[in-house]
Design an enzyme around this catalytic site. Structure first.
Site, PDB file in Angstrom:
ATOM      1  N   CYS A  89      67.716  52.931  16.398  1.00 32.76           N
ATOM      2  CA  CYS A  89      66.623  53.050  15.333  1.00 32.76           C
ATOM      3  C   CYS A  89      67.033  54.502  14.444  1.00 32.76           C
ATOM      4  CB  CYS A  89      65.301  53.164  15.788  1.00 32.76           C
ATOM      5  SG  CYS A  89      63.909  53.335  14.676  1.00 32.76           S
ATOM      6  N   GLY A  90      67.633  54.233  13.294  1.00 28.22           N
ATOM      7  CA  GLY A  90      67.901  55.319  12.464  1.00 28.22           C
ATOM      8  C   GLY A  90      66.778  55.865  11.928  1.00 28.22           C
ATOM      9  N   HIS A  91      65.852  55.182  11.267  1.00 26.56           N
ATOM     10  CA  HIS A  91      64.686  55.644  10.733  1.00 26.56           C
ATOM     11  C   HIS A  91      63.869  56.483  11.853  1.00 26.56           C
ATOM     12  CE1 HIS A  91      61.910  52.583  12.324  1.00 26.56           C
ATOM     13  NE2 HIS A  91      60.736  53.453  11.985  1.00 26.56           N
ATOM     14  N   ASP A 234      61.725  45.653   7.582  1.00 30.72           N
ATOM     15  CA  ASP A 234      61.969  47.183   7.538  1.00 30.72           C
ATOM     16  C   ASP A 234      61.403  47.713   6.067  1.00 30.72           C
ATOM     17  OD1 ASP A 234      62.745  49.935   7.904  1.00 30.72           O
ATOM     18  OD2 ASP A 234      64.243  49.334   9.088  1.00 30.72           O
ATOM     19  N   GLY A 239      68.058  52.414   9.140  1.00 30.19           N
ATOM     20  CA  GLY A 239      69.068  53.292   9.719  1.00 30.19           C
ATOM     21  C   GLY A 239      70.311  52.817  10.200  1.00 30.19           C
ATOM     22  N   SER A 240      70.055  52.003  11.501  1.00 30.09           N
ATOM     23  CA  SER A 240      71.044  51.348  11.992  1.00 30.09           C
ATOM     24  C   SER A 240      71.812  50.177  11.188  1.00 30.09           C
ATOM     25  CB  SER A 240      70.611  50.929  13.365  1.00 30.09           C
ATOM     26  OG  SER A 240      69.506  50.094  13.240  1.00 30.09           O
TER      27      SER A 240
END
Length: 312
Positions: A89-91, A234, A239-240
């Site tokens: 999870c990038g965010h 999202d 992010g990912s």
């Protein structure tokens, strides 16, 4: 039961941080802890309670903080959403970096940057937190190595056969040019985008985490709607998912090392992304996260709605 959380949003996408989960989550690594959490009623019940209504909603996202794999990282995290526990999870990484510096967990200069190293189920990532005059101004999400897998995979949908590129950015994503199916990436089309994203994911199999429906606004300026899990949309540029897009564009030659992709979300928030030269593509994605609240959630033992419900 009482559970304390600190809530952030990254580009409009929520991230509910649970610094001290009130359940045991054993394992030698974060990946092992994720496998335990998936099958444990207490851990999964806590996820449901914090994510489901009436305390959350179908698009809620969050993470349980756990010990890192070793002393090389500051913390570990188990990411979760309404359908379970994700691998990346990038965010959420961006939000954790901002929280770790703002809370004092990780010291940072008033002007400069500090690295928050985080173990996640897909590997070790870094949130590089930039500050000016003592305030967090941006966070770089340094992803796990990402790679392109397939080009123009034919996927049958109710809108006909669509072509999807497939890449890994900590999780598997199918990427579809929304213009090829006549859809704009705008809030007014969100229901159609969600429906198509779910179709593509289901057609490709359970190993896929999400579908990225994108449109080109310029040579290296894209807008996307990422539909992950079972129909979650999202609010951030993802992010990912952005890492997966970087891997795809690097493979096609559209994004060279050091060049910058401007990646917008369906609600107008923005990430920028690039990757350094090297043997692998390791995306660096820049965004910002802001606190939205601190909570102490209470579970009454007589409450018949525990752990909660979702309507989608």
């Amino acid at each position: 039961m009482r559970v304390r959380t600190v809530d952030y949003h990254t580009g409009g996408e929520p991230f509910r941080i649970v610094p001290a989960p009130p359940v045991e989550i054993p394992g030698r690594t974060v990946a092992e802890r994720r496998r335990f959490a998936i099958g444990d009623p207490a851990v999964d019940g806590l996820r449901q309670m914090l994510c489901f209504e009436p305390r959350g909603h179908a698009d809620m996202y969050g993470g349980f903080l756990v010990p890192p794999d070793d002393d090389g990282a500051t913390l570990g995290v188990l990411f979760w959403h309404k359908d379970g526990f994700s691998t990346a999870c990038g965010h959420g990484t961006i939000a954790l970096g901002a929280w770790a510096v703002r809370s004092g967990l990780v010291p940072a200069p008033g002007d400069g940057a500090a690295d928050v190293v985080i173990d996640v189920p897909s590997g070790r990532v870094t949130a590089r937190v930039h500050r000016a005059a003592g305030r967090v101004t941006s966070v770089d999400f340094v992803s796990v190595p990402s790679h392109h897998i397939a080009t123009a995979v034919e996927v049958p949908t109710s809108r006909g056969v669509v072509l999807a590129d497939v890449s890994y950015g900590g999780a598997m994503y199918a990427q579809v040019d929304a213009a090829t199916v006549g859809l704009p990436v705008t809030p007014s089309a969100h229901q159609e985008l969600i429906a198509l994203g779910r179709e593509v994911k289901r057609a490709l199999g359970e190993e896929f985490y999400g579908t990225i429906l994108y449109e080109r606004l310029g040579p290296l300026h894209h807008r996307n709607a990422t539909v992950f899990a079972d129909g979650e949309l999202d609010r951030s540029p993802c992010g990912s998912g952005t890492a997966a897009r970087v891997a795809t564009l690097a493979a096609t030659g559209e994004l060279a090392p050091g060049e910058v992709l401007v990646h917008d979300s369906i609600v107008g928030s923005r990430f920028t992304a690039s990757y350094p030269a090297g043997d692998v593509v390791r995306p660096v994605i820049t965004g910002m996260a802001y606190p939205t609240g601190e909570h102490e959630f209470v579970v009454d033992p007589d409450d018949p709605m525990t752990p909660g419900f979702v309507l989608r």
